[in-house]
Design a protein around this motif. Sequence first.
Motif, PDB file in Angstrom:
ATOM      1  N   PHE A  11       0.809  -1.216   0.000  1.00 17.70           N
ATOM      2  CA  PHE A  11       0.000   0.000   0.000  1.00 17.70           C
ATOM      3  C   PHE A  11       0.842   1.267   0.000  1.00 17.70           C
ATOM      4  O   PHE A  11       0.309   2.371  -0.070  1.00 17.70           O
ATOM      5  CB  PHE A  11      -0.932   0.005   1.216  1.00 17.70           C
ATOM      6  CG  PHE A  11      -1.957  -1.100   1.189  1.00 17.70           C
ATOM      7  CD1 PHE A  11      -3.130  -0.968   0.456  1.00 17.70           C
ATOM      8  CD2 PHE A  11      -1.736  -2.283   1.865  1.00 17.70           C
ATOM      9  CE1 PHE A  11      -4.060  -1.985   0.412  1.00 17.70           C
ATOM     10  CE2 PHE A  11      -2.668  -3.312   1.832  1.00 17.70           C
ATOM     11  CZ  PHE A  11      -3.835  -3.161   1.103  1.00 17.70           C
ATOM     12  N   SER A  12       2.166   1.116   0.070  1.00 17.49           N
ATOM     13  CA  SER A  12       3.035   2.288   0.121  1.00 17.49           C
ATOM     14  C   SER A  12       3.012   3.089  -1.179  1.00 17.49           C
ATOM     15  O   SER A  12       3.434   4.240  -1.209  1.00 17.49           O
ATOM     16  CB  SER A  12       4.479   1.868   0.443  1.00 17.49           C
ATOM     17  OG  SER A  12       4.993   1.016  -0.573  1.00 17.49           O
ATOM     18  N   SER A 156       1.397 -10.985  -0.149  1.00 13.23           N
ATOM     19  CA  SER A 156       0.787 -11.329  -1.438  1.00 13.23           C
ATOM     20  C   SER A 156      -0.708 -11.035  -1.422  1.00 13.23           C
ATOM     21  O   SER A 156      -1.272 -10.568  -2.414  1.00 13.23           O
ATOM     22  CB  SER A 156       1.036 -12.807  -1.761  1.00 13.23           C
ATOM     23  OG  SER A 156       2.418 -13.074  -1.903  1.00 13.23           O
ATOM     24  N   VAL A 157      -1.343 -11.315  -0.284  1.00 11.69           N
ATOM     25  CA  VAL A 157      -2.763 -10.974  -0.128  1.00 11.69           C
ATOM     26  C   VAL A 157      -2.949  -9.467  -0.277  1.00 11.69           C
ATOM     27  O   VAL A 157      -3.864  -8.993  -0.965  1.00 11.69           O
ATOM     28  CB  VAL A 157      -3.284 -11.441   1.250  1.00 11.69           C
ATOM     29  CG1 VAL A 157      -4.653 -10.837   1.538  1.00 11.69           C
ATOM     30  CG2 VAL A 157      -3.351 -12.954   1.307  1.00 11.69           C
ATOM     31  N   ALA A 158      -2.067  -8.698   0.366  1.00 17.49           N
ATOM     32  CA  ALA A 158      -2.163  -7.244   0.297  1.00 17.49           C
ATOM     33  C   ALA A 158      -1.953  -6.730  -1.117  1.00 17.49           C
ATOM     34  O   ALA A 158      -2.571  -5.739  -1.534  1.00 17.49           O
ATOM     35  CB  ALA A 158      -1.147  -6.611   1.250  1.00 17.49           C
ATOM     36  N   LEU A 165      -8.911  -3.855  -4.974  1.00 23.27           N
ATOM     37  CA  LEU A 165      -9.685  -3.008  -4.056  1.00 23.27           C
ATOM     38  C   LEU A 165     -11.089  -3.565  -3.793  1.00 23.27           C
ATOM     39  O   LEU A 165     -12.086  -2.895  -4.036  1.00 23.27           O
ATOM     40  CB  LEU A 165      -9.781  -1.569  -4.575  1.00 23.27           C
ATOM     41  CG  LEU A 165      -8.576  -0.678  -4.343  1.00 23.27           C
ATOM     42  CD1 LEU A 165      -8.841   0.727  -4.866  1.00 23.27           C
ATOM     43  CD2 LEU A 165      -8.199  -0.623  -2.869  1.00 23.27           C
ATOM     44  N   PRO A 166     -11.184  -4.812  -3.309  1.00 26.36           N
ATOM     45  CA  PRO A 166     -12.508  -5.320  -2.940  1.00 26.36           C
ATOM     46  C   PRO A 166     -13.090  -4.550  -1.764  1.00 26.36           C
ATOM     47  O   PRO A 166     -14.298  -4.589  -1.509  1.00 26.36           O
ATOM     48  CB  PRO A 166     -12.220  -6.781  -2.567  1.00 26.36           C
ATOM     49  CG  PRO A 166     -10.786  -6.786  -2.130  1.00 26.36           C
ATOM     50  CD  PRO A 166     -10.113  -5.781  -3.016  1.00 26.36           C
ATOM     51  N   ALA A 167     -12.240  -3.877  -1.032  1.00 24.34           N
ATOM     52  CA  ALA A 167     -12.638  -2.951   0.019  1.00 24.34           C
ATOM     53  C   ALA A 167     -11.556  -1.878   0.060  1.00 24.34           C
ATOM     54  O   ALA A 167     -10.446  -2.083  -0.427  1.00 24.34           O
ATOM     55  CB  ALA A 167     -12.759  -3.654   1.373  1.00 24.34           C
TER      56      ALA A 167
END
Length: 208
Positions: A11-12, A156-158, A165-167
């Motif tokens: 997310f960086s 990897s999930v992130a 962006l499912p959420a």
Amino acid sequence: DPRGAAVGKPFSSFPYDPTRAAAELEEAGWRRGADGRMLNTAGQAVQIPIRSTAAFVTEMAIAAARWRELGLEVQEETSPPGENAEGRAKYPGFVSIARGTGDGVLTNFDSRNIPKASNRYTGQNVGGYANPAMDRLIDTLSTTIDQQEQARILASVANIFATDLPALPIYFRIEMVAQLRSVRALETSYAAADSGTIAHNAYLWDRD
């Protein structure tokens, strides 16, 4: 959570940067009108409805304030009492709501938890998100003991989260628990999500 640093890296690439956000909206054809409002490609003011339960109105207000700084018109609403999953799913806008904590949040994005058509709005993955790669990672995580390997899987999930962006994760809720200096406790309680479960390993506690 000692795995947090690895999970946060994907997310960086999305730093808090209002200037960049405004530039990307302009590249997409949106622009500010003479009155400061953001207009879409059809020249209409961009309106974003957002709804939250009474417990999360502060978080909703913060998100709405940031969007207004970009010139977006935001309508804030408090969910009606007793609103169920069907009502949230059919709401034509953003819904600010907690999705869980720790590894347990992933049950909301496991395609095998999508409710059946006969009971569409009851269950965990009511959003209907489906990605086979996510399912495989969830399975691998559930059978992995080594903490560093778990961190790599969660990174990897992130990566999938940051792409699909499912959420839209926007905040962490912080809770604190105090203990006497003479008491040895909570060393392994990072997975205890709230004050209701913080004592899950109380049998390991001791006194100096």
